[in-house]
Design a protein around this motif. Sequence first.
Motif, PDB file in Angstrom:
ATOM      1  N   LYS A   1     126.597  62.854  70.065  1.00  0.00           N
ATOM      2  CA  LYS A   1     126.210  61.495  70.462  1.00  0.00           C
ATOM      3  C   LYS A   1     127.389  60.752  71.067  1.00  0.00           C
ATOM      4  CE  LYS A   1     122.649  60.987  66.933  1.00  0.00           C
ATOM      5  NZ  LYS A   1     122.159  60.257  65.773  1.00  0.00           N
TER       6      LYS A   1
ATOM      7  N   TYR B   1     121.389  54.461  74.014  1.00  0.00           N
ATOM      8  CA  TYR B   1     120.128  53.834  73.599  1.00  0.00           C
ATOM      9  C   TYR B   1     118.991  54.683  74.123  1.00  0.00           C
ATOM     10  CZ  TYR B   1     119.257  52.220  78.364  1.00  0.00           C
ATOM     11  OH  TYR B   1     119.017  52.197  79.699  1.00  0.00           O
ATOM     12  N   ASP B   2     117.840  54.577  73.437  1.00  0.00           N
ATOM     13  CA  ASP B   2     116.653  55.337  73.832  1.00  0.00           C
ATOM     14  C   ASP B   2     116.989  56.797  74.136  1.00  0.00           C
ATOM     15  OD1 ASP B   2     115.170  53.103  73.501  1.00  0.00           O
ATOM     16  OD2 ASP B   2     114.836  52.713  75.633  1.00  0.00           O
TER      17      ASP B   2
ATOM     18  N   THR C   1     122.440  60.852  73.548  1.00  0.00           N
ATOM     19  CA  THR C   1     122.197  61.782  72.423  1.00  0.00           C
ATOM     20  C   THR C   1     121.809  63.142  73.000  1.00  0.00           C
ATOM     21  OG1 THR C   1     121.514  60.054  70.887  1.00  0.00           O
ATOM     22  CG2 THR C   1     120.701  62.250  70.418  1.00  0.00           C
TER      23      THR C   1
ATOM     24  N   GLU D   1     127.156  65.917  64.863  1.00  0.00           N
ATOM     25  CA  GLU D   1     126.522  65.934  63.548  1.00  0.00           C
ATOM     26  C   GLU D   1     125.482  67.039  63.428  1.00  0.00           C
ATOM     27  OE1 GLU D   1     124.963  61.967  63.282  1.00  0.00           O
ATOM     28  OE2 GLU D   1     123.027  62.582  64.080  1.00  0.00           O
ATOM     29  N   GLU D   2     125.151  67.325  62.171  1.00  0.00           N
ATOM     30  CA  GLU D   2     124.152  68.360  61.928  1.00  0.00           C
ATOM     31  C   GLU D   2     122.790  67.898  62.425  1.00  0.00           C
ATOM     32  OE1 GLU D   2     122.663  68.980  57.919  1.00  0.00           O
ATOM     33  OE2 GLU D   2     123.425  67.016  57.326  1.00  0.00           O
TER      34      GLU D   2
ATOM     35  N   VAL E   1     119.121  67.354  61.697  1.00  0.00           N
ATOM     36  CA  VAL E   1     118.341  67.185  60.459  1.00  0.00           C
ATOM     37  C   VAL E   1     116.902  67.616  60.730  1.00  0.00           C
ATOM     38  CG1 VAL E   1     117.550  65.515  58.736  1.00  0.00           C
ATOM     39  CG2 VAL E   1     119.801  65.220  59.811  1.00  0.00           C
TER      40      VAL E   1
ATOM     41  N   PHE F   1     113.940  66.936  60.015  1.00  0.00           N
ATOM     42  CA  PHE F   1     113.188  65.913  59.280  1.00  0.00           C
ATOM     43  C   PHE F   1     111.682  66.183  59.338  1.00  0.00           C
ATOM     44  CE2 PHE F   1     114.182  64.267  63.548  1.00  0.00           C
ATOM     45  CZ  PHE F   1     112.922  64.077  64.057  1.00  0.00           C
TER      46      PHE F   1
ATOM     47  N   GLU G   1     110.491  60.398  60.624  1.00  0.00           N
ATOM     48  CA  GLU G   1     111.538  59.401  60.791  1.00  0.00           C
ATOM     49  C   GLU G   1     110.976  58.072  60.308  1.00  0.00           C
ATOM     50  OE1 GLU G   1     114.440  59.700  64.147  1.00  0.00           O
ATOM     51  OE2 GLU G   1     112.814  60.870  65.014  1.00  0.00           O
TER      52      GLU G   1
ATOM     53  N   GLN H   1     109.409  59.798  67.645  1.00  0.00           N
ATOM     54  CA  GLN H   1     110.191  59.909  68.869  1.00  0.00           C
ATOM     55  C   GLN H   1     109.783  61.150  69.652  1.00  0.00           C
ATOM     56  OE1 GLN H   1     111.748  56.689  67.390  1.00  0.00           O
ATOM     57  NE2 GLN H   1     111.788  58.451  66.065  1.00  0.00           N
TER      58      GLN H   1
ATOM     59  N   GLU I   1     113.880  62.046  72.013  1.00  0.00           N
ATOM     60  CA  GLU I   1     114.786  61.023  71.478  1.00  0.00           C
ATOM     61  C   GLU I   1     114.399  59.584  71.830  1.00  0.00           C
ATOM     62  OE1 GLU I   1     115.878  64.608  71.416  1.00  0.00           O
ATOM     63  OE2 GLU I   1     116.977  63.905  73.196  1.00  0.00           O
TER      64      GLU I   1
ATOM     65  N   GLU J   1     117.298  52.881  60.708  1.00  0.00           N
ATOM     66  CA  GLU J   1     116.521  54.098  60.987  1.00  0.00           C
ATOM     67  C   GLU J   1     116.987  55.223  60.064  1.00  0.00           C
ATOM     68  OE1 GLU J   1     115.816  54.699  65.440  1.00  0.00           O
ATOM     69  OE2 GLU J   1     117.686  53.566  65.356  1.00  0.00           O
TER      70      GLU J   1
ATOM     71  N   PHE K   1     116.067  59.385  58.276  1.00  0.00           N
ATOM     72  CA  PHE K   1     115.347  60.661  58.299  1.00  0.00           C
ATOM     73  C   PHE K   1     114.799  60.935  56.902  1.00  0.00           C
ATOM     74  CE2 PHE K   1     118.929  61.539  61.388  1.00  0.00           C
ATOM     75  CZ  PHE K   1     118.147  61.480  62.530  1.00  0.00           C
TER      76      PHE K   1
ATOM     77  N   ASN L   1     120.131  57.318  59.635  1.00  0.00           N
ATOM     78  CA  ASN L   1     120.522  57.703  60.996  1.00  0.00           C
ATOM     79  C   ASN L   1     121.356  56.595  61.620  1.00  0.00           C
ATOM     80  OD1 ASN L   1     120.832  58.752  63.560  1.00  0.00           O
ATOM     81  ND2 ASN L   1     118.779  58.216  64.220  1.00  0.00           N
ATOM     82  N   GLU L   2     120.746  55.430  61.798  1.00  0.00           N
ATOM     83  CA  GLU L   2     121.578  54.360  62.361  1.00  0.00           C
ATOM     84  C   GLU L   2     121.020  52.984  62.092  1.00  0.00           C
ATOM     85  OE1 GLU L   2     122.313  54.242  66.522  1.00  0.00           O
ATOM     86  OE2 GLU L   2     120.225  54.418  67.088  1.00  0.00           O
TER      87      GLU L   2
END
Length: 382
Positions: A142, A148-149, A153, A177-178, A180, A182, A185, A208, A211, A250, A252, A262-263
């Motif tokens: 990332k 954004y949107d 990512t 990062e790993e 996930v 999920f 979300e 999503q 993303e 947000e 997971f 997440n964020e």
Amino acid sequence: MSDRQIQNVGIIGGGQLAWMMADAAQKLNLNLIVQTPHPSDPAASIADRVILAPIDDAAATAQLAALCDVITFENEFIDLEALQAIARQDTIFRPRLQALAPLLDKYDQRSYFKSLGLPVPDFRLLDEENPDPPDRFPAVLKARRHGYDGYGTFIVKSQEEFSQLWERLNRPSLLLEEFVPFEKELAIMAARGATGEIALYPVVETQQEKEVCRRVIAPADISPEVSLQVSAIAQQLLNRLEVIGIFGIELFLTRDGKISVNEIAPRTHNSGHYTLDACDISQFEMHLRAVAGLPLATPQLTNCEGAVMVNLLGYETSHCDYAEKRAKLAEIPNARVHWYGKSESRPGRKLGHITVLLQQGELEKANAIARRVEALWYSREP
Ligand code: ADP
């Protein structure tokens, strides 16, 4: 300035999030003064006054500060250091700048969550000094700022894909990062008022694709334990940061019931758009109430058991206003279409959204309703 006198609220950013504050501002008797680069930006049409300048133009924000009692944000792509130099900065920004400081950079944000002991995906910095490739794939890269949107990512599936991407981007500093795996979300909107009271909205499911947020289902079909855990995380974060205003968080949720953060979006958020039609206090009103020092109240769903919100994303480059399609969408029972009035449509651009209220027994129909909306909007089979 005592909170009771707050009248002029400055907003840095003039996109749809600021545009959707208009009704609440009117209800609360607040003037909105918006700093945004283009006269065609959505919120320019509803603002009491507009300062035409880029979001990160601190000199323009100094001008804004002279006109406003408080300043808030609809967009986090600001120049924090430059803002710190603005007079009265201790009181004028809501949320305060110190609350934003650990959040604007995705790597700093992750590190901050970890330092608080919150569950986060495994992560590390990737840069010239730490160039080791991920040891597992898929892996997620990332951009540290201005993503954004899903822009910024990247999900990479192999060592080769990773190397190619990192070289192509010119070996920047990134959050690695790993991935996930999920099951769902989740997101929660949470507001904190000037006297520290907290108002939480229901935990929602966000869906999503590539993303980008496509749909939100409120409330999420999750266990009470997960819901409590998410709410506790939201409270902890807002209290630790001494936030005044609303944040979107947000998360997971994995199949074994584990959640990770997440964020945070330090502002109103797409996952809270349903509140405009489904709640007695929308996320936009709640944010303005907090920013203006008005008391918060626990928001309630009104006239519905829940709601499904579908983003209307551009699928072509055009200047069409899609009036016919919007009229068709509005015929769906209990639907409300919000159109942001952007002058140009581009693939993936958020042009509007629709919220459909769900009555008792209809929660399980949410996905089918979303498919119907998307079939109409994108002209395809449901
Ligand atoms: P943005 O700020 O652009 O919204 P996010 O970090 O929220 O970026 O990522 C966008 C989407 O990408 C997420 O909603 C999720 O669907 C997917 N994603 C992001 N990070 C991960 C991850 N670590 N594992 C799996 N999917 C992820």
